[in-house]
Design an enzyme around this catalytic site. Structure first.
Site, short mmCIF file in Angstrom:
data_model
loop_
_atom_site.label_atom_id
_atom_site.label_comp_id
_atom_site.label_asym_id
_atom_site.label_seq_id
_atom_site.Cartn_x
_atom_site.Cartn_y
_atom_site.Cartn_z
N GLY A 95 0.76 -1.20 -0.08
CA GLY A 95 -0.14 -0.12 -0.12
C GLY A 95 0.68 1.22 -0.25
O GLY A 95 1.96 1.10 0.28
N VAL B 89 3.13 0.94 3.30
CA VAL B 89 2.85 -0.30 3.80
C VAL B 89 4.09 -1.31 3.04
O VAL B 89 3.34 -1.80 2.36
CB VAL B 89 0.58 -0.30 4.35
N LYS C 282 -14.94 2.96 3.36
CA LYS C 282 -15.43 3.28 2.15
C LYS C 282 -14.89 1.88 2.17
O LYS C 282 -14.23 1.62 2.42
CB LYS C 282 -14.42 4.24 1.05
N ASN D 11 -10.98 1.57 2.84
CA ASN D 11 -10.27 1.33 4.32
C ASN D 11 -11.23 -0.45 4.94
O ASN D 11 -11.09 -0.23 6.34
CB ASN D 11 -10.61 2.22 4.62
N ASP E 78 -14.13 7.85 7.09
CA ASP E 78 -13.46 7.53 6.09
C ASP E 78 -13.99 5.75 6.07
O ASP E 78 -13.67 5.07 5.08
CB ASP E 78 -12.17 8.12 5.95
#
Length: 458
Positions: free
Chosen positions: A134, A141, A259, A262, A257
């Site tokens: 990520g 990440v 979505k 996530n 947040d």
């Protein structure tokens, strides 16, 4: 002899007194000392003429000394690491940083002491970087394997996700508070559908979060590969998300947040909520006025700056459910202002192929007035769990992870990254150097080790 001596002394004293009366002292030109040269610079408390008595002299003309509100995400990125590029609408800072030299020196010493202490626990050298999984605004990440140097739990082959964030970038973007909040919230939350924090530590230039690696990839990845989910599949995912968010709300935390980017899917097919970079602790009676989130998922009250609380998360879950069932969010537009207008003003168009129960739940979650929204009552998430669309869900079994998901990602092992976007996994797997911020007091107390994580999981 004695009388002559006394007479001479009197004459000398008289002469001296006469001369002293005539004496004048002329000061040398332009050699006066300034007050600050002798006693040091004035403190903020001494500067009564200063417009803000709590502000240090060095910050009067520096807008960067303020921490602004969290910002709005307009460019979506399905990243483990956190917010995409954003912009700030609010001009009212919650507080400001005072840069007082003595305090900074003390705090820098404390930060260095903490860093030295962390070396006896865990640090970057304890983890072997395997692959990038990520990338976001503040860093990367990595998929990592813990090595055996600090192997107190006997799990030297442990696979984790290591979230690395650059301090200089965080400070520059005024996100210090949000990065600290993310770490603090993750240390307090334990739930079967929320990614678990195992360790946190820092170096002079970076912050590190060590999280469980969820190898099934993002919900975003599977949704856009399948196109849409069936109602049964969407019901299962939504139920687990509702369970996780209900737990957050009971802990006084708003995610803000939610979505598909996530939400991760584990090897067994269960969802795992991640990325608490915009999360906030808030009590029942409070409201936040921050403009934050990802635009397509932001509740109308956030866009209108009316103040928001946990009800904003239920709106986001409504948008998320709509996207799972139809393939895209209900409100979209290339123009940002028109997108805002649609979210605030337009009615949701519900596709006819959805069941009446799905229609009912979407209408309840996507109420533009927060007080009328499903989940806004004192019972919160329990009100949503009782909705007829979830009639087939046994919530106790669900939260015990006893319901077997119908879909399981294709995973070849604990370190499998096949379900992560190749735009990341093909990147060079290196923790590149970063510059060290001049002030070291921002991230005091960041180090954390989860209490006996492997023993407690047995």
């Amino acid at each position: 002899m004695i009388s002559t001596s006394s007479s001479q002394k009197k004459n000398l004293q008289s002469l001296l007194a006469t001369n002293l009366k005539k004496l004048t002292i002329t000061p040398p030109p332009n050699n006066d000392f300034e007050f600050a040269e002798v006693f040091g610079p004035l403190t903020p408390q001494q500067q009564h003429h200063h417009p803000n008595p709590t502000q240090s002299p060095s910050s009067t003309s520096s807008p960067s000394a303020f921490l602004g509100d969290p910002q709005v995400i307009h460019t979506r990125s399905h990243s483990y690491v956190g917010p995409s590029p954003r912009y700030t609408l609010s001009s009212s800072p919650p507080f400001q940083i005072q840069e007082i030299q003595e305090t900074e020196t003390e705090n820098e010493a404390e930060a260095e002491a903490e860093e030295e202490e962390a070396k006896t626990k865990f640090g970057p050298e304890d983890f072997e970087i395997m692959r990038v999984v990520g990338k976001g605004a503040f860093g990367k990440v990595f998929l990592v394997r813990r090595n055996g140097r600090n192997d107190e739990e006997g799990d030297g082959d442990g696979i984790f996700a290591m979230k690395v964030m650059r301090k200089d970038t965080i400070i520059k973007k005024n996100h210090v508070d949000y990065m600290k909040a993310e770490r603090n919230i993750l240390t307090k939350v334990v739930h079967p559908f929320i990614v678990q924090l195992r360790y946190s530590f820092q170096t002079k230039s970076k912050l590190y979060l060590i999280l469980d690696f969820v190898n099934g990839g993002h919900l975003f990845f599977h949704l856009y590969r399948q196109g849409i989910f069936s109602e049964d599949q969407a019901r299962f995912y939504t139920a687990e998300i509702v369970s996780a968010v209900s737990h957050l709300h009971k802990c006084g935390i708003v995610h803000r947040d939610l979505k598909p980017e996530n939400i991760l899917v584990d090897a067994d097919g269960h969802v795992m909520l991640t990325d608490f970079g915009l999360a906030k602790e808030i009590d029942e009676s409070s409201r936040s006025n921050s403009m934050c989130g990802t635009t397509e998922y932001m509740a109308p009250e956030i866009l209108q700056s009316k103040g928001h609380n946990k009800d904003a998360d239920w709106w986001s879950i409504g948008i998320l459910l709509y996207e799972m069932l139809t393939g895209q969010p209900p409100f979209t537009h290339a123009n940002r202002q028109k997108l805002h207008q649609r979210i605030i003003q337009e009615k949701v168009k519900l596709p006819p192929f959805l069941s009446t129960e799905a229609h009912s739940l979407l209408k309840g979650l996507l109420q533009k007035e927060p007080s009328r929204r499903l989940g806004s009552s004192p019972s919160g998430g329990d009100e949503i769990k009782k909705h007829k669309w979830f009639r087939s869900i046994n919530w106790k079994k669900l939260e015990a992870r006893e319901i077997q998901p119908k879909f399981k990602p294709d995973v070849s092992g604990k370190d499998c990254t096949a379900n992560f976007d190749q735009c990341w996994t093909t990147m060079p797997a290196d923790d590149s150097p970063a510059s060290t911020p001049t002030a070291g007091a921002h991230f005091e107390g960041y180090t954390y080790v989860a209490p006996n994580p492997w023993l407690s999981s047995k």
